[in-house]
Design a protein around this motif. Structure first.
Motif, short mmCIF file in Angstrom:
data_model
loop_
_atom_site.label_atom_id
_atom_site.label_comp_id
_atom_site.label_asym_id
_atom_site.label_seq_id
_atom_site.Cartn_x
_atom_site.Cartn_y
_atom_site.Cartn_z
N ALA A 241 0.81 -1.22 0.00
CA ALA A 241 0.00 0.00 0.00
C ALA A 241 0.84 1.27 0.00
N GLY A 242 2.14 1.14 0.26
CA GLY A 242 2.98 2.33 0.36
C GLY A 242 2.62 3.18 1.55
N MET A 243 2.16 2.55 2.65
CA MET A 243 1.70 3.27 3.82
C MET A 243 2.51 2.88 5.06
N THR A 244 2.64 3.82 5.96
CA THR A 244 3.28 3.59 7.25
C THR A 244 2.21 3.45 8.33
N PRO A 245 2.57 2.96 9.52
CA PRO A 245 1.60 2.95 10.61
C PRO A 245 1.01 4.33 10.88
N GLU A 246 1.82 5.37 10.71
CA GLU A 246 1.32 6.73 10.91
C GLU A 246 0.27 7.09 9.86
N ASP A 247 0.47 6.62 8.64
CA ASP A 247 -0.49 6.91 7.56
C ASP A 247 -1.87 6.33 7.86
#
Length: 442
Positions: free
Chosen positions: A118-124
């Motif tokens: 997804a190209g996402m971090t936990p923060e995202d």
């Protein structure tokens, strides 16, 4: 595809430094020559002797078991189950890890899948990075929660009950499953012989005293006389039609969640952890905050768990549509929700039924898709209904990550995400993501 003619490497041993955990209950390591190994029964940072269990000279990667631990992780413990380990039962992936370490491993897997797919971090996704244990599952070290209310036993050629070995049809005979719920253990499936039977599924409802055993005979096998210590319904799977036929007792069990009783027919879906249904309903309803008079969708609705919870919250002026592909589950859902006039349950696949309903907008949506996920087409359709919030319940982090990417492309982003350890000792987890329009003006 034709089998490889390259030399098999099964049984080959490699001394390796173990790298990060990967989705599927194993860790990644590399041989001195750079060949990738997916190694079970180990932990990140360990040095082990890895024995190849699958693979050829021309394989892209090899599967292996850690058969000797040369340098152990501080998170390693002796597996509490005598049937866990290389070449044994394949049901539990992390018996050798401390409970807290198991949840950290699952968090690492979810973090990696979100980043890669997804190209996402936990923060995202507004996730605090923790995998939450279910209430009551935090036990002293060495004790294992008996959480699994549905266990399918495989029967070997001698009629003994056991569980399948990892990626194998071979049966590991057992005399007790540590993760089985007490109601399953009380049935004593492992204590008796099952001649002419291929599998025995044992179900222990948590919302009632209902107990059920589903027998699948071997081809040409006869159903044995079943006399168990506890009152139990017995059903069998037909040889030709694969349908489930009642032998005696009810054809369903009664579960309890969100203040209601739920009929779940034989072979129907219900969360296997004894606390899962209640926990997930609470997480979904807290995330959606249903309002009186809203229009709600419950997709892949099963026996109607979320549809019922939504209906009770949107009230008489609201409406709920559920869609489910299993005909038996639809019948159960219609029975379970018969007292709620503003609920309708449709039978069929979501991607086929939803466009035919003529619905052009919805306020809130719950979707709990199968392990493969919802997919781009369904995600785009849901975003086109312009709901103010969507609750996505996921049993697979890879499918979750892929669908979150599709939702982002369609204009919906996570408001928050929670992860739950509803499958202790295994690599599986359950997640709830709450999404809302990226443009807050909606």
């Amino acid at each position: 595809m034709p089998e490889s003619t390259a030399a098999s490497l099964v049984g080959q041993e490699y001394e390796v430094e173990v790298g990060p955990v990967a989705h599927g209950g194993h860790c990644i390591a590399r041989t001195d020559a750079g060949r990738v190994l997916f190694v079970r029964h180990t932990l990140p940072g360990e040095r082990v002797i890895a024995t190849v269990t699958e693979g050829h000279e021309d394989s892209r990667f090899l599967r292996a078991d850690a058969t000797r631990i040369l340098h152990a992780s501080k998170d390693r413990i002796e597996a509490p189950c005598p049937f866990a380990g290389p070449g044994k039962c394949g049901g539990c992936d992390w018996q050798h890890a401390k409970p807290g370490a198991q949840r950290r491993l699952k968090a690492d897997v979810l973090t990696e899948q979100l980043a890669r797919l997804a190209g996402m971090t936990p923060e995202d996704v507004h996730w605090d990075g923790t995998v939450e244990p279910a209430p009551g599952d935090k036990l002293p070290q060495g004790e294992v929660p008996g959480w699994r209310t549905r266990v399918q036993y495989a029967i070997d050629d001698e009629g003994h009950a056991g569980l399948r070995r990892h990626r194998s049809h071979e049966v590991e005979p057992i005399d007790h499953c540590l993760i089985a719920a007490p109601g399953v253990t009380e049935l004593g499936i492992e204590k008796r012989e099952w001649p002419q039977i291929a599998t025995v599924e044992a179900i222990a409802a948590t919302g009632s005293n209902d107990r059920q055993v589903i027998l699948t005979p071997r081809p040409g096998g006869r159903l044995p006389i079943v006399e168990l210590d506890k009152p139990v319904s017995v059903l069998r799977v037909g040889e030709k039609d694969k349908a489930i036929h009642r032998v005696h007792g009810r054809s369903f069990v009664r579960e309890r969640a969100d203040g209601r009783t739920w009929r779940v027919g034989a072979g129907g879906f219900w969360q296997v952890h004894s606390r899962a249904a209640e926990l997930l309903v609470d997480a979904v309803m807290r995330g959606l905050t249903p309002r009186k008079g809203e229009m709600a969708l419950d997709l892949y609705c099963g026996v109607g768990l979320f549809a019922g919870a939504l209906a009770q919250r949107v009230g008489d002026q609201g409406a709920v549509l559920g869609i489910e592909s299993s005909k038996r589950a639809v019948e159960d859902a219609q029975h379970n929700l018969a007292d709620l006039d503003r609920v309708r349950i449709e039978h069929g696949k979501v991607d086929q039924v939803l466009p035919r309903t003529g619905i052009t907008e919805a306020d809130i949506i719950v979707l709990d898709p199968p392990r493969a996920g919802a997919g781009k087409q369904t995600v785009r359709h849901l975003a086109g209904l312009a709901p103010r919030r969507i609750a996505y319940v996921a049993c697979d982090p890879a499918a979750l990550a892929r669908d979150l990417k599709y939702f982002q492309e369609a204009g919906y982003v996570p408001r928050f995400l929670r992860a739950f350890d509803l499958f202790p000792m295994t690599h599986h987890m359950e997640c709830v993501a709450i999404l809302e329009p990226a443009a807050k003006g909606v």
